[in-house]
Write a protein that holds these residues in place. Structure first.
Motif, mmCIF file in Angstrom:
data_model
loop_
_atom_site.group_PDB
_atom_site.id
_atom_site.type_symbol
_atom_site.label_atom_id
_atom_site.label_comp_id
_atom_site.label_asym_id
_atom_site.label_seq_id
_atom_site.Cartn_x
_atom_site.Cartn_y
_atom_site.Cartn_z
ATOM 1 N N ARG A 43 0.869 -1.259 -0.082
ATOM 2 C CA ARG A 43 -0.028 -0.077 0.068
ATOM 3 C C ARG A 43 0.977 1.268 -0.012
ATOM 4 O O ARG A 43 1.915 1.291 0.724
ATOM 5 N N ARG A 44 0.549 2.274 -0.579
ATOM 6 C CA ARG A 44 1.427 3.343 -0.827
ATOM 7 C C ARG A 44 0.802 4.452 0.268
ATOM 8 O O ARG A 44 -0.312 4.845 0.326
ATOM 9 N N ILE A 45 1.539 5.193 1.010
ATOM 10 C CA ILE A 45 1.461 6.089 2.138
ATOM 11 C C ILE A 45 1.991 7.460 1.642
ATOM 12 O O ILE A 45 3.143 7.377 1.091
ATOM 13 N N TYR A 46 1.188 8.471 1.650
ATOM 14 C CA TYR A 46 1.668 9.695 1.104
ATOM 15 C C TYR A 46 1.804 10.591 2.468
ATOM 16 O O TYR A 46 0.816 10.827 3.236
ATOM 17 N N GLU A 105 -1.145 12.063 4.770
ATOM 18 C CA GLU A 105 -2.200 12.452 3.895
ATOM 19 C C GLU A 105 -3.374 11.574 3.619
ATOM 20 O O GLU A 105 -4.441 11.734 3.802
ATOM 21 N N SER A 106 -2.776 10.271 3.023
ATOM 22 C CA SER A 106 -3.573 9.536 2.721
ATOM 23 C C SER A 106 -2.807 8.153 2.279
ATOM 24 O O SER A 106 -1.725 8.155 2.286
ATOM 25 N N THR A 107 -3.767 7.154 2.149
ATOM 26 C CA THR A 107 -3.173 5.680 2.009
ATOM 27 C C THR A 107 -3.953 5.117 0.824
ATOM 28 O O THR A 107 -5.366 4.950 1.002
ATOM 29 N N GLU A 108 -3.181 4.609 -0.307
ATOM 30 C CA GLU A 108 -3.936 4.005 -1.691
ATOM 31 C C GLU A 108 -4.289 2.627 -1.054
ATOM 32 O O GLU A 108 -3.404 1.996 -0.016
#
Length: 169
Positions: free
Chosen positions: A2-5, A159-162
């Motif tokens: 998962r990508r974390i921003y 900010e967000s997580t994909e």
């Protein structure tokens, strides 16, 4: 994965975050930094064109649409007489494969020229001098990594997580 921003105010905090991610055993190839054009990133891992563009989602959409269109064209070709069963299966398969290949290729080219939709929401902050750190982490470690970064660097905002990250870029 998962990508974390992480939206970060300056290069010093960005270096701290990258160091913290490396200490958490996130490989450097899974860490990407995006900054305003012309900003020196020094030894930070800069995001590549794959992270900055919509290439991967575009290829996925092109595969789906092209494959469906090719299969539909194959069905139309099979419906026209004369069609034997063996030839019909080959025509259907060839149509689907050709459509998927052409769709992925064309969509990939278009996706390379379009900025990443997920990053567009951070463009204003990036242009104002902030840096965006993208970290691809195992799904089971997302919360641990977020907490670890917040604990050591309280001024950073997650900010967000994909929901998921494709395996191949």
């Amino acid at each position: 994965m998962r990508r974390i921003y992480f939206l970060v105010p300056n290069i010093d905090v960005t270096k701290k975050i990258v160091d913290e991610l490396l200490l958490a055993r996130i490989e450097e190839k899974h860490i990407h930094v995006i900054a305003k054009r012309g900003t020196p990133l020094e030894n930070l891992p800069e995001a590549s064109l794959l992270q900055k563009s919509d290439f991967v989602p575009a290829v996925q959409q092109g595969l789906a649409v092209g494959g469906s269109t090719g299969a539909l064209a194959g069905l139309v070709a099979v419906a026209l007489p004369p069609a034997s069963t063996v030839i019909a299966g080959g025509v259907l398969l060839a149509g689907a494969l050709a459509g998927a290949g052409i769709g992925a290729w064309i969509s990939g080219m278009v996706g390379m020229s379009i900025g990443n939709r997920r990053i567009k929401e951070f463009e204003e902050a990036i242009e104002a001098g902030h840096m965006l750190v993208l970290a691809d982490v195992p799904a089971a470690r997302v919360e641990e990594i977020e907490e670890r970064v917040k604990q050591h660097i309280p001024e950073v905002e997650v900010e967000s997580t994909e929901p998921r990250v494709p395996a191949f870029p």
